[in-house]
Scaffold this active site. Structure first.
Site, short mmCIF file in Angstrom:
data_model
loop_
_atom_site.label_atom_id
_atom_site.label_comp_id
_atom_site.label_asym_id
_atom_site.label_seq_id
_atom_site.Cartn_x
_atom_site.Cartn_y
_atom_site.Cartn_z
CG HIS A 17 -7.60 23.08 9.60
ND1 HIS A 17 -6.61 23.03 8.66
CD2 HIS A 17 -6.96 23.22 10.79
CE1 HIS A 17 -5.42 23.15 9.24
NE2 HIS A 17 -5.60 23.25 10.55
CE LYS A 41 4.63 28.50 12.97
NZ LYS A 41 3.53 28.34 13.93
NE ARG A 90 -4.24 17.99 15.33
CZ ARG A 90 -3.38 18.75 14.68
NH1 ARG A 90 -3.06 18.46 13.44
NH2 ARG A 90 -2.83 19.80 15.25
CB SER A 128 -1.02 21.96 7.81
OG SER A 128 -2.32 22.44 8.06
P1 ADP Z 1 -1.74 22.31 12.11
O1 ADP Z 1 -1.42 21.69 13.46
O2 ADP Z 1 -2.48 21.38 11.21
O3 ADP Z 1 -0.58 23.02 11.47
P2 ADP Z 1 -3.09 24.92 12.64
O4 ADP Z 1 -2.14 25.76 13.36
O5 ADP Z 1 -3.50 25.41 11.31
O6 ADP Z 1 -2.72 23.40 12.48
O7 ADP Z 1 -4.33 24.57 13.55
C1 ADP Z 1 -5.40 25.37 13.91
C2 ADP Z 1 -6.28 24.60 14.88
O8 ADP Z 1 -6.87 23.50 14.21
C3 ADP Z 1 -5.58 24.02 16.10
O9 ADP Z 1 -6.46 24.11 17.21
C4 ADP Z 1 -5.38 22.58 15.73
O10 ADP Z 1 -5.32 21.74 16.87
C5 ADP Z 1 -6.65 22.32 14.95
N1 ADP Z 1 -6.52 21.21 14.02
C6 ADP Z 1 -5.58 21.02 13.07
N2 ADP Z 1 -5.78 19.86 12.41
C7 ADP Z 1 -6.86 19.27 12.99
C8 ADP Z 1 -7.56 18.02 12.79
N3 ADP Z 1 -7.15 17.13 11.90
N4 ADP Z 1 -8.62 17.78 13.58
C9 ADP Z 1 -9.01 18.67 14.51
N5 ADP Z 1 -8.40 19.84 14.76
C10 ADP Z 1 -7.35 20.14 14.01
#
Ligand code: ADP
Length: 173
Positions: A17, A41, A90, A128
């Site tokens: 992130h 959620k 990703r 996460s």
């Molecule tokens: P997660 O899939 O980790 O639960 P979130 O809902 O918090 O993620 O994700 C917020 C944004 O950050 C989304 O666009 C997700 O694709 C992106 N994201 C999450 N982890 C990564 C990573 N390791 N590299 C790049 N982008 C990421």
């Protein structure tokens, strides 16, 4: 001043992130990390805990801030005088869902643009969810999440263990 909104659940924030946030700031003047409040959620961390952790790790990143939002993301984006949603990609598996979200958001508010940054290869497999699974089982997540987040995860799982609650983790890891 060009502002982008980086929305997500951030339960908890990872180095993946933060990489997207830092790189977003090479394009935009301000990036707001927007934690989605979804009463249905229930995550591992409460919304205030997630915000706290983000605040700690963005303290030294100029232009970054954190906020929460409830309801439609496009309405929130407009309310902060922005028209950009920043997201990270990703694997191909992210693509399908992100494409769907982007098209729906565009339909909801045409002037809001979704911008995607490809993850760095280092964070390709970091989510996460996988971090929580590894931490719950006592696995080493060093280098994948900020150390302050690792500490909070340990505290959280210790507290759950004391309450006699299972973590729900296990299986693939
Ligand atoms: P997660 O899939 O980790 O639960 P979130 O809902 O918090 O993620 O994700 C917020 C944004 O950050 C989304 O666009 C997700 O694709 C992106 N994201 C999450 N982890 C990564 C990573 N390791 N590299 C790049 N982008 C990421």
């Amino acid at each position: 001043m060009k502002t982008a909104v980086y929305p997500g659940s951030f339960d908890p924030v990872t180095n993946g992130h933060l990489s997207i946030l830092r790189r977003g700031l090479e394009i935009f003047d301000r990036v707001i990390v927007a934690v989605a409040v979804n009463p249905e959620k229930k995550g591992l961390f409460t919304i205030p805990e997630r915000v706290d952790m983000i605040n700690e790790v963005i303290a030294d990143i100029p232009g970054a801030s954190v906020d929460t939002f409830e309801g439609l993301l496009v309405d929130y984006v407009e309310s902060v005088d922005s028209n950009v949603i920043l997201r990270g990609l990703r694997a191909m598996s992210d693509f399908e869902y992100e494409f769907q979200l982007a098209l729906m958001n565009r339909r909801l508010k045409r002037k809001v643009q979704s911008v995607f940054l490809m993850t760095d290869y280092k964070w390709f497999y970091v989510s996460s969810t996988i971090i929580k699974e590894a931490s719950a089982l006592g696995g080493d997540t060093n280098g994948l999440i900020p150390s302050s987040v690792a500490r909070r995860l340990r505290e959280k799982y210790d507290a759950l263990a004391k309450e006699g609650k299972g973590t729900g983790a296990g299986g693939g890891l």
